[in-house]
Design a protein around this motif. Structure first.
Motif, mmCIF file in Angstrom:
data_model
loop_
_atom_site.group_PDB
_atom_site.id
_atom_site.type_symbol
_atom_site.label_atom_id
_atom_site.label_comp_id
_atom_site.label_asym_id
_atom_site.label_seq_id
_atom_site.Cartn_x
_atom_site.Cartn_y
_atom_site.Cartn_z
ATOM 1 N N MET A 1 0.846 -1.174 0.000
ATOM 2 C CA MET A 1 0.000 0.000 0.000
ATOM 3 C C MET A 1 0.891 1.236 0.000
ATOM 4 N N GLU A 2 0.535 2.187 -0.808
ATOM 5 C CA GLU A 2 1.274 3.444 -0.865
ATOM 6 C C GLU A 2 1.088 4.220 0.442
ATOM 7 N N GLN A 3 2.185 4.726 0.953
ATOM 8 C CA GLN A 3 2.143 5.484 2.207
ATOM 9 C C GLN A 3 1.872 6.956 1.905
ATOM 10 N N THR A 4 0.614 7.363 1.969
ATOM 11 C CA THR A 4 0.261 8.761 1.773
ATOM 12 C C THR A 4 0.399 9.520 3.079
ATOM 13 N N TYR A 5 0.110 8.851 4.185
ATOM 14 C CA TYR A 5 0.205 9.471 5.514
ATOM 15 C C TYR A 5 1.154 8.660 6.375
ATOM 16 N N VAL A 6 1.916 9.362 7.190
ATOM 17 C CA VAL A 6 2.834 8.704 8.121
ATOM 18 C C VAL A 6 2.710 9.353 9.492
ATOM 19 N N ALA A 7 2.979 8.554 10.514
ATOM 20 C CA ALA A 7 3.054 9.062 11.880
ATOM 21 C C ALA A 7 4.505 9.469 12.122
ATOM 22 N N GLU A 8 4.702 10.663 12.618
ATOM 23 C CA GLU A 8 6.053 11.175 12.859
ATOM 24 C C GLU A 8 6.130 11.820 14.232
ATOM 25 N N ARG A 9 7.300 11.689 14.834
ATOM 26 C CA ARG A 9 7.560 12.367 16.105
ATOM 27 C C ARG A 9 8.060 13.763 15.776
ATOM 28 N N SER A 10 7.473 14.758 16.410
ATOM 29 C CA SER A 10 7.920 16.131 16.199
ATOM 30 C C SER A 10 8.445 16.678 17.523
ATOM 31 N N ILE A 11 9.408 17.565 17.416
ATOM 32 C CA ILE A 11 10.004 18.180 18.595
ATOM 33 C C ILE A 11 9.876 19.687 18.452
ATOM 34 N N SER A 12 9.284 20.316 19.437
ATOM 35 C CA SER A 12 9.090 21.760 19.410
ATOM 36 C C SER A 12 10.436 22.474 19.549
ATOM 37 N N PRO A 13 10.739 23.390 18.632
ATOM 38 C CA PRO A 13 11.995 24.131 18.764
ATOM 39 C C PRO A 13 11.963 25.116 19.939
ATOM 40 N N ALA A 14 10.764 25.486 20.364
ATOM 41 C CA ALA A 14 10.641 26.460 21.454
ATOM 42 C C ALA A 14 10.990 25.856 22.814
ATOM 43 N N ASN A 15 10.432 24.660 23.095
ATOM 44 C CA ASN A 15 10.647 24.105 24.436
ATOM 45 C C ASN A 15 11.116 22.647 24.432
ATOM 46 N N GLY A 16 11.321 22.066 23.263
ATOM 47 C CA GLY A 16 11.806 20.691 23.172
ATOM 48 C C GLY A 16 10.768 19.626 23.456
ATOM 49 N N ALA A 17 9.506 20.023 23.550
ATOM 50 C CA ALA A 17 8.439 19.053 23.831
ATOM 51 C C ALA A 17 8.257 18.118 22.634
ATOM 52 N N GLU A 18 8.122 16.820 22.933
ATOM 53 C CA GLU A 18 7.900 15.826 21.882
ATOM 54 C C GLU A 18 6.403 15.592 21.719
ATOM 55 N N ARG A 19 5.989 15.519 20.456
ATOM 56 C CA ARG A 19 4.605 15.233 20.131
ATOM 57 C C ARG A 19 4.585 14.342 18.915
ATOM 58 N N TRP A 20 3.484 13.609 18.750
ATOM 59 C CA TRP A 20 3.299 12.783 17.563
ATOM 60 C C TRP A 20 2.290 13.452 16.660
ATOM 61 N N VAL A 21 2.559 13.408 15.368
ATOM 62 C CA VAL A 21 1.687 14.022 14.376
ATOM 63 C C VAL A 21 1.475 13.032 13.234
ATOM 64 N N VAL A 22 0.463 13.300 12.422
ATOM 65 C CA VAL A 22 0.231 12.541 11.192
ATOM 66 C C VAL A 22 0.418 13.530 10.054
ATOM 67 N N ALA A 23 1.345 13.198 9.141
ATOM 68 C CA ALA A 23 1.697 14.103 8.047
ATOM 69 C C ALA A 23 1.468 13.448 6.698
ATOM 70 N N ASP A 24 1.176 14.295 5.709
ATOM 71 C CA ASP A 24 1.030 13.867 4.325
ATOM 72 C C ASP A 24 2.433 13.756 3.727
ATOM 73 N N THR A 25 2.774 12.604 3.173
ATOM 74 C CA THR A 25 4.130 12.388 2.653
ATOM 75 C C THR A 25 4.401 13.161 1.366
ATOM 76 N N ARG A 26 3.358 13.567 0.666
ATOM 77 C CA ARG A 26 3.556 14.286 -0.593
ATOM 78 C C ARG A 26 3.794 15.770 -0.370
ATOM 79 N N THR A 27 3.069 16.357 0.574
ATOM 80 C CA THR A 27 3.135 17.806 0.774
ATOM 81 C C THR A 27 3.779 18.206 2.100
ATOM 82 N N TYR A 28 3.992 17.238 2.986
ATOM 83 C CA TYR A 28 4.520 17.468 4.339
ATOM 84 C C TYR A 28 3.559 18.279 5.210
ATOM 85 N N ASP A 29 2.310 18.403 4.762
ATOM 86 C CA ASP A 29 1.298 19.076 5.576
ATOM 87 C C ASP A 29 0.842 18.132 6.676
ATOM 88 N N LEU A 30 0.514 18.712 7.824
ATOM 89 C CA LEU A 30 -0.036 17.917 8.911
ATOM 90 C C LEU A 30 -1.514 17.665 8.649
#
Length: 129
Positions: free
Chosen positions: A1-30
């Motif tokens: 199956m083509e991966q259009t969406y992926v789960a990614e760990r994101s880290i806030s540059p402001a405070n270093g907080a880790e969060r999980w997001v779902v992003a579009d692999t084609r546009t990198y939009d959340l």
């Protein structure tokens, strides 16, 4: 199956907080709704592992919907039933480059856990428009 969406760990540059997001692999939009749902899990004090696992399950659901041309926000009963069947009948990708002798499949319990995440997500969407 083509991966259009992926789960990614994101880290806030402001405070270093880790969060999980779902992003579009084609546009990198959340995916706004999936990220709002994950933020809701955080605000309820859920474990970071719960957030990580749910992010992956939501990405899997969104990919299934994209592949089968299903509107993710309002799937019908048959679409959800098809997802349940697809989860247990579709072989999982190999863990290594070596071709396995027998394909691996998800268990019914794993499929049920994915469906729980999906129904929680859809319930969240219905509650918050």
């Amino acid at each position: 199956m083509e991966q259009t969406y992926v789960a990614e760990r994101s880290i806030s540059p402001a405070n270093g907080a880790e969060r999980w997001v779902v992003a579009d692999t084609r546009t990198y939009d959340l995916h706004a709704e999936a990220c709002a749902f994950l933020a809701g899990l955080r605000s309820k004090g859920r474990s970071p592992n719960t957030e990580r696992v749910y992010a992956g399950r939501l990405a899997l659901y969104l990919n299934y919907c994209a592949q089968h041309r299903i509107e993710w926000s309002c799937p019908g009963f048959m679409a959800l039933s098809g997802l349940q069947q697809w989860l247990v009948t579709t072989p999982l990708p190999a863990r290594s480059r070596r071709t396995p002798d027998t394909p691996r499949h998800r268990s019914q319990g794993t499929a049920n856990a994915v469906m729980t995440a999906v129904t929680d997500f859809l319930r969240f969407g219905a509650l918050h428009g």
